[in-house]
Design an enzyme around this catalytic site. Structure first.
Site, short mmCIF file in Angstrom:
data_model
loop_
_atom_site.label_atom_id
_atom_site.label_comp_id
_atom_site.label_asym_id
_atom_site.label_seq_id
_atom_site.Cartn_x
_atom_site.Cartn_y
_atom_site.Cartn_z
N CYS A 163 0.80 -1.22 0.00
CA CYS A 163 0.00 0.00 0.00
C CYS A 163 0.84 1.28 0.00
CB CYS A 163 -0.95 -0.02 1.19
SG CYS A 163 -1.91 -1.54 1.22
N HIS A 295 -2.87 8.48 5.21
CA HIS A 295 -3.06 7.11 4.73
C HIS A 295 -4.50 6.70 5.04
CE1 HIS A 295 -2.11 3.25 3.20
NE2 HIS A 295 -2.27 2.63 4.35
N GLU A 306 -1.89 6.58 13.34
CA GLU A 306 -1.59 7.69 12.42
C GLU A 306 -1.96 9.03 13.05
OE1 GLU A 306 -3.59 7.51 8.63
OE2 GLU A 306 -2.25 9.02 7.76
N LYS A 326 -9.64 8.42 0.91
CA LYS A 326 -10.13 7.03 0.88
C LYS A 326 -11.61 6.97 1.28
CE LYS A 326 -5.88 4.32 1.63
NZ LYS A 326 -4.80 5.29 1.93
N HIS A 331 -9.74 2.09 -0.44
CA HIS A 331 -8.30 1.84 -0.36
C HIS A 331 -7.85 1.15 -1.65
CE1 HIS A 331 -4.36 1.05 0.83
NE2 HIS A 331 -4.54 0.53 2.03
N PHE A 396 1.55 -3.11 4.65
CA PHE A 396 1.92 -4.40 5.23
C PHE A 396 3.44 -4.53 5.15
CE2 PHE A 396 -1.89 -7.54 4.63
CZ PHE A 396 -2.68 -6.74 5.42
#
Lengths: 805, 84
Positions: A163, A295, A306, A326, A331, A396
């Site tokens: 991502c 994000h 975050e 998003k 996403h 990830f």
């Protein structure tokens, strides 16, 4: 006055996602708070607990000619966005500049739609599967497809950092422009809506049953789909062609959490490192940032860590705007960074901050408590003067990336120009898991396969030697296990202990051709057999290409730059080129460059279907009489270190990296014939960059593997480029065609030769009158060695290593 | 454990060996699965829940964590909630 040599600008944008087929359409919907989240259309989610997604249009115009039929949906999305960006930028790519135009694309799941199709067909009726789907599966094909349509012939590669992938593509393009490697890059990324991602996030219980609500209800993600492309260009190149300039790209930051394969660090350190490094590389203070595109996935852990990171760094600012686009486009995984970078550029250049949608009156009350002085832009967009904007993405594997865009030019932190030395190796190969075992295999003339190729073994002895616990290594697929062991062996060989003092000064670039294909296909087969709702939560985290690099970071505590490149076999050399840049620029003191690939039943099936699988006993290169090769596997890691760092700790210097080049000549996906000119250019440019003549090269470690097309290109190129016949060594005759692992091992072999760790008398081939003749060479006086590798689709990398005086 | 529970426990052990790649020799029915024992985490627990649902048709989502303490506790819960 800014140092224009280091000035990178954005000159073109292209995008497709759930709220638009173009940048203008998507942006207008974005600032009007239009949601693209609907019931999922492309896959049957009826047996799952969540059913929403943000898919792009089912059909869209791509303008890819005959190549359109050969592409997976992910490439079609990417080409669509790239075409728009190229048109928007007005750049004409032709013979005058193509060598200095590159393509770097990010993706998370790559050709997952084709993987699902191939294995579903096979499940339903073995033999009915379509071999042409195999070419479409890997991430590595995406940038090649874009390069072919665009006519780009410079650096072509893909970033596989899940991502954060396309955020990293922007930063890498800037690094390469600042290093003088290219003038313009088509960057960004793409991901299509896939059973792999939907089934995976279902298994992790990470999907929201309602439209995702980042920074708000934070109940989970809504998956999106799309592509974003940006033209990143040197300022001079843009001005010389009177290009429209959107904005400057300043510094970026890429960090590794060293914590967990899916969960962010509870203390937010990795996220904050990426943001802080982006700020310091841009010579900016936190208070300079006017807008952050977060994000903001909508999962409880992402959102809380975050927000904590942003409050810590930006919490004292007056009214920094933070939003989650998003909330409208979902996403988009590997495309998220590019899509969000484009929204950030549009926000910066129009002084308009998009909203985070979905707040009720009650939510607005709750927001007051956690927002502090940050403005989370609930529900409606706002006019705001923006000089500096940041976009953040986390992945990830614990990888974090931040990049900063500026309305005006700005001096950024100057780059260093360090000499870069090889100071350690780690080899996990069918010969064993030590450098000595490889040296022994070379002395013995190579290993012999018993029919299914050659296999590396990682086991209890390795885990014991490096103190790796069961609870850690059982989580890893074999690919990641080989990576962790080769990386640990490399650290040990280099004499480096990771401590809190140096943990952020060490990073890793991983190169892989096929990535965790076996684990990806294991996961898919579970979905096909048991249903989309019954995917394995245990396997899914291993399906991202950057899992191996992530696990290494978790195991060792290495927290610096961590990037995974994938573009065929040469990815194992491209990793060295990237790592070299990072060390030369002074961004890290030490970088580990890796190549890894595996040999499994899955690989045997796929390479067999393509007609490449050989049950011969060894790779027999340069005989020009077959298409098949003996598969091998493993992970090879090389430590690259700045001269100052190596000298400070009295490290052994095995060789110097003197120069490199990466080139491309587009041919059809999965093929190589016709791309010969790019190999010639790679060799010539690598020597130029090393400051030597091609005739100064003493020997080559080549890439021939027994496939006559591949071998002929190599043999013919050397005949054209070099006046004198050069001896060519082969690592593949020793350990098999281990693809990216072999490419990296070629460089290691060169360094072992130059340092005298390999015997001075070695087997080699010389090419005479179109034929390869085996000979023995004396390497005692070698000063410069060349290493070459290739990727199907027409990409080549060449690296020059120099003996240490 | 009676014969029926032992049979269930063996199947659960197989789930742990196959799906979570825990070597069989590391597992007995009493060893603590999370925390200081085998050291499983939240992703592993999702896999155990999915495996038990698939094998026995028993839903363990949201079930109190003491039922996950070891294979014996898991097999007891499964036995008590299985539909014959």
């Amino acid at each position: 006055m800014a140092d224009n040599e280091k000035r990178c600008v954005i000159t073109g944008l292209g995008m497709i996602n759930a709220i638009g087929n173009t940048v203008d359409e998507s942006w207008n919907n974005c600032i009007n708070g239009v949601s693209g989240i609907k019931e999922v259309r492309s896959i049957d989610t009826s047996d799952c607990y969540a059913h929403l997604g943000a898919e792009s249009a089912e059909h869209f115009d791509v303008e890819a000619g005959d190549d359109e039929q050969k592409m997976d949906r992910v490439s079609l999305l990417c080409v669509k966005a790239a075409n728009e960006a190229i048109k928007d930028s007005g750049i004409i790519i032709d013979d005058s500049n193509a060598d200095r135009v590159g393509v770097i694309m990010g993706s998370c799941v790559g050709g997952a739609v084709s993987i699902q199709k191939f294995f579903t067909d096979r499940h339903n009726a073995e033999g009915s599967e379509d071999t042409s789907d195999i070419i479409k599966m890997p991430i590595g094909v995406i940038a090649n497809n874009v390069a072919k349509i665009a006519g780009a012939k410079g650096v072509v590669t893909n970033v596989g950092n899940a991502c954060a992938a396309s955020t990293i593509s922007i930063e890498y393009a800037c690094d390469l422009i600042r290093a003088g490697v290219g003038d313009a890059f088509i960057v960004g990324g793409a991901d299509s809506f896939s059973a792999l991602a939907f089934g995976g996030f279902t298994a992790l219980h990470a999907l929201d049953t309602d439209p995702c609500s980042p920074y708000n209800k934070s109940k989970g993600i809504t998956l999106g789909e799309g592509a974003g492309a940006l033209i990143v260009e040197s300022y001079e190149h843009a001005v010389a062609r009177n290009a429209k300039i959107y904005c400057d790209v300043l510094g970026g930051g890429i960090s590794s959490d060293a914590h967990h394969i899916t969960a962010p660090r509870p203390d937010s350190e990795g996220q904050m490192n990426a943001m802080k490094w982006a700020l310091s590389n841009s010579d900016l203070k936190p208070s300079d940032i006017d807008y952050i595109n977060g994000h903001a996935t909508g999962t409880p852990l992402n959102d809380s860590t975050e927000i904590q990171a942003m409050q810590t760094i930006f919490g004292d600012n007056d009214n920094t705007a933070v939003d989650s686009t998003k909330s409208m486009v979902g996403h988009c995984l590997g495309a998220a960074g590019a899509v969000e970078a484009i929204y950030t550029v549009k926000a910066l250049t129009t002084d308009t901050v998009p909203p985070t949608i979905g707040y009720s009156d009650e939510d607005l009350e709750n927001l007051k408590e956690k927002a502090g002085k940050l403005d989370f832009m609930p529900n409606v967009s706002k006019h705001k003067e923006i000089d500096y904007a940041m976009t953040n993405n986390f992945a990830f594997g614990g990888n974090n990336a931040s990049v900063i865009f500026a309305k005006n030019e700005k001096n950024i932190k100057p780059l260093e120009n360090n000499k870069v030395y090889v100071t350690g190796f780690g080899i996990v190969s069918p010969a064993g898991n030590t450098v000595d075992s490889y040296v022994e295999a070379v002395k013995n003339g190579g290993l012999k396969s018993e029919g299914d190729g050659l296999f590396a073994t990682v086991g209890a002895d390795d885990y014991k030697e490096y103190g790796i616990k069961l609870n850690f290594y059982r989580k890893l697929d074999k690919l990641s296990q080989t990576q962790v062991v080769s990386g640990r062996a490399c650290l040990a060989d280099a004499g480096v202990t990771v401590t809190t003092d140096n943990e952020t000064e060490i990073g890793m670039i991983v190169g892989t051709a096929d990535g965790p294909a076996t684990e990806i296909i294991n996961f898919h087969e579970g979905l096909i057999k048991n249903g989309l709702h019954a995917g394995s939560a245990f396997i899914f985290p291993n399906t991202v290409y950057n899992a191996a690099g992530g696990y290494f970071s978790i195991n060792t505590g290495v927290k610096g730059v961590n990037v995974t490149l994938t573009n065929g076999m040469q990815a194992g050399l491209q990793s060295i080129c990237y790592a070299y840049n990072v060390v030369r620029d002074g961004a890290e003191k030490m970088m580990m460059a890796t190549g890894l690939d595996e040999n499994t039943e899955t690989m045997k099936l796929l390479y067999g279907k393509l007609g490449y699988f050989s049950n011969d006993e060894a790779v027999k290169p340069y005989e020009l009489n077959g298409s098949e090769f003996v598969l091998g596997e493993g992970s090879t890691t090389m430590m690259l270190e700045s001269e100052a760092s190596a000298d400070a700790r009295n490290a052994v210097k095995y060789a110097e990296i003197a120069g490199y080049a990466m080139t491309h000549e587009s041919v059809s996906a999965g093929t190589l014939a016709g791309s010969d000119a790019a190999l010639d250019k790679a060799i010539i440019k690598a020597c130029e960059n090393a400051g030597i003549s091609v005739d100064d090269i003493d020997a080559i470690v080549g890439f021939g593997d027994g496939n006559k097309t591949v071998d002929a290109i190599e043999m013919n190129s050397y005949g054209r480029v070099f006046k004198n016949v050069k001896p060519v060594m082969s690592v593949k005759t020793v350990v098999g065609e281990s693809r990216a692992a072999a490419a990296n091992l070629e460089a290691v072999h060169a360094a072992l030769t130059l340092s005298g760790k390999l015997p001075s008398k070695q087997d080699a081939y010389v090419f005479e009158n179109g034929k390869a003749v085996k000979t023995t060479v004396d390497t005692t006086d070698y000063k410069y060695m060349l290493v070459t590798s290739f990727a199907a689709g027409g990409s080549y990398t060449a690296v020059v290593l120099k003996k240490v005086d | 454990m009676d014969a029926k529970q032992t049979e269930i426990a063996e199947k659960i052990k197989n789930i742990l060996v196959e799906n979570l790649r825990i070597p069989a020799e590391e597992l007995d029915y009493e060893i603590e699965l999370f925390g200081d024992g085998i050291g499983l985490d939240s992703i592993d627990s999702l896999e155990i829940i999915a495996g038990i649902d698939q094998e026995f048709g028993v839903q363990m989502t949201g079930v109190a964590k003491e039922n996950f303490y070891n294979i014996e506790a898991l097999s007891k819960y499964v036995m008590e909630h299985m539909e014959d």
